[in-house]
Design a protein around this motif. Structure first.
Motif, PDB file in Angstrom:
ATOM      1  N   TRP A   1       0.832  -1.199   0.000  1.00 30.97           N
ATOM      2  CA  TRP A   1       0.000   0.000   0.000  1.00 30.97           C
ATOM      3  C   TRP A   1       0.865   1.246   0.000  1.00 30.97           C
ATOM      4  N   TRP A   2       1.909   1.279   0.821  1.00 32.69           N
ATOM      5  CA  TRP A   2       2.734   2.476   0.942  1.00 32.69           C
ATOM      6  C   TRP A   2       3.706   2.644  -0.207  1.00 32.69           C
ATOM      7  N   ARG A   3       3.954   1.624  -1.012  1.00 32.70           N
ATOM      8  CA  ARG A   3       4.879   1.735  -2.133  1.00 32.70           C
ATOM      9  C   ARG A   3       4.222   2.268  -3.391  1.00 32.70           C
ATOM     10  N   ARG A   4       2.911   2.329  -3.428  1.00 36.23           N
ATOM     11  CA  ARG A   4       2.231   2.825  -4.626  1.00 36.23           C
ATOM     12  C   ARG A   4       2.484   4.311  -4.785  1.00 36.23           C
ATOM     13  N   PRO A   5       2.625   4.770  -5.991  1.00 39.38           N
ATOM     14  CA  PRO A   5       2.751   6.221  -6.200  1.00 39.38           C
ATOM     15  C   PRO A   5       1.454   6.921  -5.812  1.00 39.38           C
ATOM     16  N   TRP A   6       1.569   8.129  -5.327  1.00 41.41           N
ATOM     17  CA  TRP A   6       0.387   8.851  -4.863  1.00 41.41           C
ATOM     18  C   TRP A   6      -0.568   9.171  -5.998  1.00 41.41           C
ATOM     19  N   GLY A   7      -0.105   9.231  -7.225  1.00 43.70           N
ATOM     20  CA  GLY A   7      -0.981   9.528  -8.343  1.00 43.70           C
ATOM     21  C   GLY A   7      -2.068   8.492  -8.532  1.00 43.70           C
ATOM     22  N   GLU A   8      -1.792   7.258  -8.148  1.00 46.56           N
ATOM     23  CA  GLU A   8      -2.795   6.210  -8.289  1.00 46.56           C
ATOM     24  C   GLU A   8      -3.966   6.446  -7.344  1.00 46.56           C
ATOM     25  N   PHE A   9      -3.724   7.037  -6.183  1.00 50.20           N
ATOM     26  CA  PHE A   9      -4.796   7.260  -5.230  1.00 50.20           C
ATOM     27  C   PHE A   9      -5.636   8.473  -5.596  1.00 50.20           C
ATOM     28  N   ARG A  10      -5.034   9.438  -6.257  1.00 51.81           N
ATOM     29  CA  ARG A  10      -5.755  10.652  -6.626  1.00 51.81           C
ATOM     30  C   ARG A  10      -6.647  10.429  -7.835  1.00 51.81           C
ATOM     31  N   GLY A  11      -6.503   9.327  -8.503  1.00 55.21           N
ATOM     32  CA  GLY A  11      -7.215   9.146  -9.753  1.00 55.21           C
ATOM     33  C   GLY A  11      -6.565   9.998 -10.809  1.00 55.21           C
ATOM     34  N   ALA A  12      -5.296   9.729 -11.071  1.00 52.78           N
ATOM     35  CA  ALA A  12      -4.490  10.574 -11.951  1.00 52.78           C
ATOM     36  C   ALA A  12      -5.009  10.473 -13.376  1.00 52.78           C
ATOM     37  N   GLY A  13      -6.008  11.291 -13.651  1.00 50.98           N
ATOM     38  CA  GLY A  13      -6.529  11.377 -15.005  1.00 50.98           C
ATOM     39  C   GLY A  13      -5.645  12.313 -15.804  1.00 50.98           C
ATOM     40  N   ALA A  14      -6.228  12.908 -16.813  1.00 47.58           N
ATOM     41  CA  ALA A  14      -5.470  13.796 -17.694  1.00 47.58           C
ATOM     42  C   ALA A  14      -4.963  15.027 -16.949  1.00 47.58           C
ATOM     43  N   GLU A  15      -5.796  15.583 -16.067  1.00 43.94           N
ATOM     44  CA  GLU A  15      -5.354  16.757 -15.318  1.00 43.94           C
ATOM     45  C   GLU A  15      -4.243  16.411 -14.344  1.00 43.94           C
ATOM     46  N   GLY A  16      -4.309  15.240 -13.752  1.00 45.01           N
ATOM     47  CA  GLY A  16      -3.253  14.811 -12.838  1.00 45.01           C
ATOM     48  C   GLY A  16      -1.917  14.641 -13.550  1.00 45.01           C
TER      49      GLY A  16
END
Length: 88
Positions: free
Chosen positions: A44-59
């Protein structure tokens, strides 16, 4: 006979002695559960934070701007295009 030995005779089954092996089964399952939580937390802690934010096009656009790959004017221009497409 003491009260403890009488209680042990009434609880124990005749001819069956559990011994120390009886404790290994619960300890094994406790170890399995603990290891599961340890590895799940590490993943869980190794995942990049972008995956949790829902890194769409704006991300992705924000990340590129933060890394310096694009300048502010290009960032704002692309952001306007993305938001205009979302309104349609």
């Amino acid at each position: 006979m003491t009260a403890l030995s009488v209680a042990a005779d009434t609880v124990a089954w005749p001819g069956i002695w559990f011994g120390p092996w009886f404790l290994l089964i619960p300890l094994f399952w406790l170890l399995v559960v603990v290891l599961f939580f340890v590895f799940a937390r590490r993943l869980w802690w190794r995942r990049p934070w972008g995956e949790f934010r829902g890194a769409g096009a704006e991300g992705v656009l924000r990340e590129r701007y933060a890394r310096g790959e694009i300048d502010e004017s290009e960032y704002l221009q692309r952001l306007e295009v993305l938001r205009a497409e979302q309104r349609r």
